[in-house]
Design a protein around this motif. Structure first.
Motif, PDB file in Angstrom:
ATOM      1  N   THR A  62      57.212  18.058  28.571  1.00 32.23           N
ATOM      2  CA  THR A  62      57.420  16.766  28.489  1.00 32.23           C
ATOM      3  C   THR A  62      55.708  15.888  28.439  1.00 32.23           C
ATOM      4  N   ILE A  63      55.495  15.455  27.889  1.00 34.78           N
ATOM      5  CA  ILE A  63      53.919  15.120  27.656  1.00 34.78           C
ATOM      6  C   ILE A  63      54.283  13.538  27.686  1.00 34.78           C
ATOM      7  N   ALA A  64      53.237  13.177  28.427  1.00 36.04           N
ATOM      8  CA  ALA A  64      52.812  10.982  28.606  1.00 36.04           C
ATOM      9  C   ALA A  64      52.056  10.295  27.254  1.00 36.04           C
ATOM     10  N   SER A  65      53.084   9.876  26.883  1.00 34.53           N
ATOM     11  CA  SER A  65      52.290   9.554  25.693  1.00 34.53           C
ATOM     12  C   SER A  65      50.329   8.420  25.934  1.00 34.53           C
ATOM     13  N   SER A  66      50.178   8.686  27.344  1.00 37.74           N
ATOM     14  CA  SER A  66      49.081   8.065  27.632  1.00 37.74           C
ATOM     15  C   SER A  66      47.972   9.663  27.104  1.00 37.74           C
ATOM     16  N   GLN A  67      49.289  10.960  27.336  1.00 40.17           N
ATOM     17  CA  GLN A  67      47.853  12.020  27.514  1.00 40.17           C
ATOM     18  C   GLN A  67      47.481  12.356  25.657  1.00 40.17           C
ATOM     19  N   PHE A  68      48.775  11.729  24.859  1.00 40.10           N
ATOM     20  CA  PHE A  68      48.279  12.040  23.686  1.00 40.10           C
ATOM     21  C   PHE A  68      46.600  11.358  22.694  1.00 40.10           C
ATOM     22  N   HIS A  69      45.591  11.919  22.007  1.00 40.93           N
ATOM     23  CA  HIS A  69      44.474  10.972  22.121  1.00 40.93           C
ATOM     24  C   HIS A  69      44.641  10.923  20.552  1.00 40.93           C
ATOM     25  N   ASN A  70      44.670  11.026  19.386  1.00 41.59           N
ATOM     26  CA  ASN A  70      44.620  11.245  17.831  1.00 41.59           C
ATOM     27  C   ASN A  70      45.113  12.924  17.912  1.00 41.59           C
ATOM     28  N   THR A 108      47.676  18.123  32.809  1.00 42.36           N
ATOM     29  CA  THR A 108      47.660  17.636  33.910  1.00 42.36           C
ATOM     30  C   THR A 108      47.594  18.553  34.619  1.00 42.36           C
ATOM     31  N   ALA A 109      47.115  18.365  35.036  1.00 44.84           N
ATOM     32  CA  ALA A 109      47.077  20.285  36.888  1.00 44.84           C
ATOM     33  C   ALA A 109      47.765  20.658  36.820  1.00 44.84           C
ATOM     34  N   GLU A 110      48.951  20.563  36.747  1.00 45.00           N
ATOM     35  CA  GLU A 110      50.705  20.314  37.083  1.00 45.00           C
ATOM     36  C   GLU A 110      50.505  21.153  35.441  1.00 45.00           C
ATOM     37  N   GLN A 111      50.729  20.484  34.309  1.00 45.85           N
ATOM     38  CA  GLN A 111      50.686  20.912  33.293  1.00 45.85           C
ATOM     39  C   GLN A 111      50.539  21.829  33.286  1.00 45.85           C
ATOM     40  N   GLN A 112      49.294  22.379  33.098  1.00 44.85           N
ATOM     41  CA  GLN A 112      47.879  23.541  32.835  1.00 44.85           C
ATOM     42  C   GLN A 112      48.853  25.103  33.511  1.00 44.85           C
ATOM     43  N   HIS A 113      49.343  24.043  35.351  1.00 47.31           N
ATOM     44  CA  HIS A 113      49.780  25.718  35.467  1.00 47.31           C
ATOM     45  C   HIS A 113      51.134  26.217  35.098  1.00 47.31           C
ATOM     46  N   TYR A 114      51.818  24.759  34.712  1.00 41.78           N
ATOM     47  CA  TYR A 114      53.520  25.206  34.492  1.00 41.78           C
ATOM     48  C   TYR A 114      52.756  25.990  32.838  1.00 41.78           C
ATOM     49  N   LEU A 115      52.238  26.343  32.045  1.00 42.20           N
ATOM     50  CA  LEU A 115      52.240  26.335  30.817  1.00 42.20           C
ATOM     51  C   LEU A 115      50.838  27.963  30.605  1.00 42.20           C
ATOM     52  N   CYS A 116      50.534  27.861  31.699  1.00 43.14           N
ATOM     53  CA  CYS A 116      49.248  29.351  31.655  1.00 43.14           C
ATOM     54  C   CYS A 116      49.636  29.976  33.356  1.00 43.14           C
ATOM     55  N   GLY A 128      45.723  29.096  22.592  1.00 36.75           N
ATOM     56  CA  GLY A 128      45.954  29.663  20.863  1.00 36.75           C
ATOM     57  C   GLY A 128      47.697  29.837  20.682  1.00 36.75           C
ATOM     58  N   ASP A 129      47.864  30.613  21.659  1.00 42.03           N
ATOM     59  CA  ASP A 129      49.551  30.437  21.955  1.00 42.03           C
ATOM     60  C   ASP A 129      49.775  28.531  21.342  1.00 42.03           C
ATOM     61  N   ARG A 130      50.962  28.876  21.133  1.00 41.74           N
ATOM     62  CA  ARG A 130      52.204  27.545  20.703  1.00 41.74           C
ATOM     63  C   ARG A 130      52.978  27.032  21.505  1.00 41.74           C
ATOM     64  N   PHE A 131      53.824  25.547  21.866  1.00 35.95           N
ATOM     65  CA  PHE A 131      54.613  25.240  22.317  1.00 35.95           C
ATOM     66  C   PHE A 131      54.173  24.023  22.448  1.00 35.95           C
ATOM     67  N   ILE A 132      55.799  23.300  22.746  1.00 35.22           N
ATOM     68  CA  ILE A 132      56.826  21.970  21.912  1.00 35.22           C
ATOM     69  C   ILE A 132      56.168  20.695  22.724  1.00 35.22           C
ATOM     70  N   ALA A 133      55.698  19.693  22.217  1.00 37.13           N
ATOM     71  CA  ALA A 133      55.244  18.786  23.396  1.00 37.13           C
ATOM     72  C   ALA A 133      55.817  18.161  22.662  1.00 37.13           C
ATOM     73  N   MET A 134      57.011  16.968  23.583  1.00 38.70           N
ATOM     74  CA  MET A 134      58.042  15.925  23.418  1.00 38.70           C
ATOM     75  C   MET A 134      57.466  14.711  23.715  1.00 38.70           C
ATOM     76  N   ASP A 135      57.570  13.649  23.853  1.00 36.18           N
ATOM     77  CA  ASP A 135      57.194  12.715  23.981  1.00 36.18           C
ATOM     78  C   ASP A 135      58.166  11.988  25.085  1.00 36.18           C
ATOM     79  N   GLY A 136      60.002  12.583  25.760  1.00 35.84           N
ATOM     80  CA  GLY A 136      61.043  12.054  26.357  1.00 35.84           C
ATOM     81  C   GLY A 136      61.347  11.494  24.922  1.00 35.84           C
ATOM     82  N   MET A 137      60.798  10.390  24.005  1.00 35.32           N
ATOM     83  CA  MET A 137      61.480   9.227  23.792  1.00 35.32           C
ATOM     84  C   MET A 137      61.687   9.303  22.248  1.00 35.32           C
TER      85      MET A 137
END
Lengths: 243, 243
Positions: free
Chosen positions: A8-16, A22-30, A38-47
């Motif tokens: 889940t990604i907050a809408s404020s983190q989307f820029h075009n 966030t550091a926490e998300q980087q930690h989680y993904l990596c 290059g790896d793919r994942f699904i970003a959800m805005d929770g809405m």
């Protein structure tokens, strides 16, 4: 795309087309999921929206919008008299999987628990995780606990209160009758359903609910625990609207 | 009589109108529940019968047979691929409340757990407690775990296997279609329903189940945890047979 990880990604983190992580998300993904650039994942805005995204260093790029239909076509608010201990954790986890839209925890006459603000944060985190795991596109809202009497004024197309004792009609038969009736075009149908604490609702609470337009219903002839009743109610409401 | 405490008594403890109580039952009635000679409680034999009983020192007297109708009119066997950790405890507790007749824990291709004999005792104790709490008259049977393939030969009027992925009909719509069909007089209707482990059934398992007469069904569009799926399935089967 069940094989891709969801986050889940907050809408404020989307820029075009870019997502700042966030550091926490980087930690989680990596570190946790071991994804690399290059790896793919699904970003959800929770809405309700999902995007296919690609990891690029400490950021990510949006590749495309994904169409998903895991949400119910109705909005369900669950009024739950807070059970003792950590029982509400289980209710949030299970009922999020089952498609609930909003949790309204309440303090009823027989409720023992007085929830702390930390609890609310914890429940919201559980709802977010359960929404991701069950591949939902929407994270349910969790309202601040209020007295049961305050929740009676909620407006909805159908309002039910579950009660183990007494000779009330079964929830499923009420849902099926309503299904055969008129549908309201354009507007999303809303259902409010209330389940009681250990020991059940008091007679006064049932009477007040009936006055406020709630239909008292049964969930079957056996006595369910306060933690089980909301899961059963949600199973029936979800199924009745998905068949 | 919801206000009276319930306790399960083995049939060997009944001697005409007298019940001999074990030391454990005496402790439970007198120390835990604080009953005294002359106080009444409900003695259940775990096989469908309840008696009103009266404590008399270290024994109890049967006062009368009680008529209760909390059981479903169908027999449901739940085949469950054992989930990890203590997940099966939760399944036994919830599904006993919901009216299941028999649990058949199985080891499937993706099952990680190899259950110990102690687990079986634990599950049977949980089933007994949940039957008492939910005011059931029958304690569900829990079979010894077997490989999934061995459970496929079970005989029943209807057999379902729940699968999250794939475009299968909803369990509730299958149940309702069957309800409209013929009923078999005199014989109790039997339903077998199977739910998978974390990660789901393998394709081969689904194919083998179909060959053995199982109808693959969906429990909705969201992905349910291995612990949630049996509770949802039971909610639907019980409700479809109580309305």
């Amino acid at each position: 795309m069940p094989q891709l990880q969801r986050i889940t990604i907050a809408s404020s983190q989307f820029h075009n087309q870019d997502i700042t992580l966030t550091a926490e998300q980087q930690h989680y993904l990596c570190r946790v999921l071991r994804l690399q650039s290059g790896d793919r994942f699904i970003a959800m805005d929770g809405m309700g929206k999902w995007w296919l995204a690609q990891l690029a260093g400490t950021e990510a790029q949006v590749l495309q919008l994904i169409s998903v239909e895991t949400e119910l076509t109705i909005a369900i608010t669950l009024i739950v008299a807070l059970p003792k201990g950590s029982g509400f954790d289980e209710i949030v986890r299970n009922c999020t999987e089952l498609g609930v839209t909003c949790f309204a925890p309440v303090v009823s006459d027989r409720t023992l628990l007085n929830p702390s603000p930390q609890k609310l944060e914890r429940w919201r985190r559980i709802a977010k995780e359960a929404a991701e795991q069950s591949e939902r596109t929407t994270v349910p809202t969790i309202l601040e606990p209020v007295p049961f009497s305050s929740s009676l004024s909620m407006v909805a197309n159908e309002k039910y209160i579950c009660e183990a004792r007494g000779d009330y009609p079964h929830l499923l038969s009420c849902l099926e009758k309503k299904e055969d009736g008129e549908s309201n075009f354009n507007n999303e149908k809303t259902i409010v359903i209330a389940t009681g604490p250990e020991g059940g609702w008091t007679e006064t609470e049932i009477e007040d609910a009936i006055k406020a337009g709630f239909q008292p219903v049964s969930l079957g002839r056996r006595i369910l625990r306060a933690v089980t009743a909301p899961i059963v109610a949600l199973s029936l409401v979800a199924a009745a609207h998905e068949i």
